[in-house]
Design an enzyme around this catalytic site. Structure first.
Site, PDB file in Angstrom:
ATOM      1  N   HIS A 157       0.801  -1.228   0.000  1.00 32.23           N
ATOM      2  CA  HIS A 157       0.000   0.000   0.000  1.00 32.23           C
ATOM      3  C   HIS A 157       0.834   1.278   0.000  1.00 32.23           C
ATOM      4  O   HIS A 157       0.423   2.303  -0.532  1.00 32.23           O
ATOM      5  CB  HIS A 157      -0.965   0.000   1.192  1.00 32.23           C
ATOM      6  CG  HIS A 157      -0.352   0.420   2.488  1.00 32.23           C
ATOM      7  ND1 HIS A 157       0.496  -0.395   3.209  1.00 32.23           N
ATOM      8  CD2 HIS A 157      -0.441   1.580   3.185  1.00 32.23           C
ATOM      9  CE1 HIS A 157       0.873   0.230   4.304  1.00 32.23           C
ATOM     10  NE2 HIS A 157       0.335   1.425   4.319  1.00 32.23           N
ATOM     11  N   LYS A 161       5.913   5.557  -1.575  1.00 30.53           N
ATOM     12  CA  LYS A 161       6.889   6.332  -0.807  1.00 30.53           C
ATOM     13  C   LYS A 161       8.316   6.128  -1.313  1.00 30.53           C
ATOM     14  O   LYS A 161       9.215   6.886  -0.935  1.00 30.53           O
ATOM     15  CB  LYS A 161       6.787   5.985   0.681  1.00 30.53           C
ATOM     16  CG  LYS A 161       5.513   6.543   1.320  1.00 30.53           C
ATOM     17  CD  LYS A 161       5.453   6.274   2.819  1.00 30.53           C
ATOM     18  CE  LYS A 161       4.220   6.913   3.428  1.00 30.53           C
ATOM     19  NZ  LYS A 161       4.092   6.654   4.884  1.00 30.53           N
TER      20      LYS A 161
END
Length: 338
Positions: A157, A161
């Site tokens: 998920h 990043k």
């Protein structure tokens, strides 16, 4: 054969690559055997025994060690992914079986201790969200196929990043408006990364995109409403909130268990899917029965019963006295190993 394999080999870690008679690699060294994996492979007991020489049962290992190993594994895979987009699929044979074992862990206090440690947080968070999401999906009676997708979605998920600067991700303080705007791009980045080569189905990609969306349309990146957010993403959102709030970070201590569960309960009125949130709070506290908890006064009590109408304020045994926390100013700060 299948029944025997399930009984004897579930939870064991391969110490050698498992190969077929034709020399095809079936499972890599380090894979933790799970029931679904054992059902898929067609090998002899001798082949398994060779690949398992000297293996110990991971179910009996400390969950903290398993979490640390899984966090390191996912870190290595994400690093490989920067150069080889197909490297990400290794997660399904290496990290995913470990997470599935952790999601069935009965030593809840020890499990949480490992999940909430601030060391290696960026990668530990993926493990934590995946474990919690898998537990919630099970409590909500998702099908086995959907639960596995949700578990994998939890691991992936936050992959967006990888596109952010380390300075923003590890900043030990409040983010500027510009830095927060950069952070809010990670769901979009994650969706785009997972769509590369069409390796993953749309529902898995959406968990990366939508885990910060909220029922009332106040989330990001697209301010989707309740009817637009995929059910899998709603599960991940709750797991993400739970792990992020309870974890120690470089710039703050984790919040008390009571505060986090109360926040999730409160957020069910508009932010988080209400049925999912209520199920999570209730089932989590049911799982805590028989566990020991640190109270806000520093004392340790045993959780003996939860009240359906107020599960976060259970009945506890303290100094051989039964106390309803809801009738006092005490609350649970954390679970502790007995």
């Amino acid at each position: 054969m299948i029944a025997e394999l399930h009984q004897r080999y579930i939870g064991l870690e391969l110490l050698h690559d498992l190969v077929s008679d034709e020399g095809t690699l079936l499972l890599k060294r380090g894979t933790v055997l799970s029931e679904p994996l054992l059902r898929k492979i067609n090998v002899s007991v001798d082949q398994l025994e060779y690949a398992l020489q000297g293996a110990s049962n991971k179910n009996k290992d400390n969950p903290i060690d398993l979490i640390e190993g899984a966090a390191n594994e996912i870190r290595d895979i994400f690093e490989k992914f920067k150069k080889d987009k197909h490297a990400l699929t290794q997660i399904e044979s290496t990290v995913l079986p470990t997470v599935e074992l952790l999601a069935r862990e009965e030593r809840l206090a020890t499990l949480l201790e490992g999940l909430f440690d601030k060391d290696n947080y960026t990668y530990r968070h993926n493990i934590g969200v995946s474990v919690v999401a898998s537990m919630l999906a099970n409590w909500l009676h998702f099908s086995e196929e959907d639960r596995k997708k949700i578990t994998l979605g939890g691991l992936l998920h936050d992959i967006g990043k990888l596109e952010l600067s380390d300075g923003v991700l590890t900043k030990p303080g409040r983010l500027s408006n510009e830095e927060f705007a950069e952070i809010k791009m990670h769901p979009t980045y994650g969706y785009e990364l997972l769509k590369i080569g069409s390796i993953y189905s749309e529902d898995i990609c959406l968990m990366a995109l939508e885990h910060h969306e909220r029922e009332d349309g106040t989330g990001y990146p697209y301010q989707k409403g309740a009817n637009e957010i995929h059910p899998f993403s709603k599960v991940i959102a709750i797991a993400d909130v739970f792990h992020a709030m309870t974890s120690d970070r470089v710039y703050r201590k984790g919040h008390s268990l009571y505060a986090v569960l109360k926040h999730i309960k409160d957020e069910s009125f508009g932010k988080l899917e209400p049925t999912y949130a209520a199920m999570f709070v209730t089932k989590f506290m049911e799982l805590s029965i028989g566990q020991y908890a640190e109270l806000s006064n520093g004392e340790v009590a045993e959780i003996v019963f939860i009240f359906p109408q107020d599960p976060i304020n259970p009945l506890v045994r303290l100094h051989d006295e039964l106390i309803e926390l809801g009738k006092t100013n005490l609350y649970i700060t954390k679970l502790i190993a007995s």
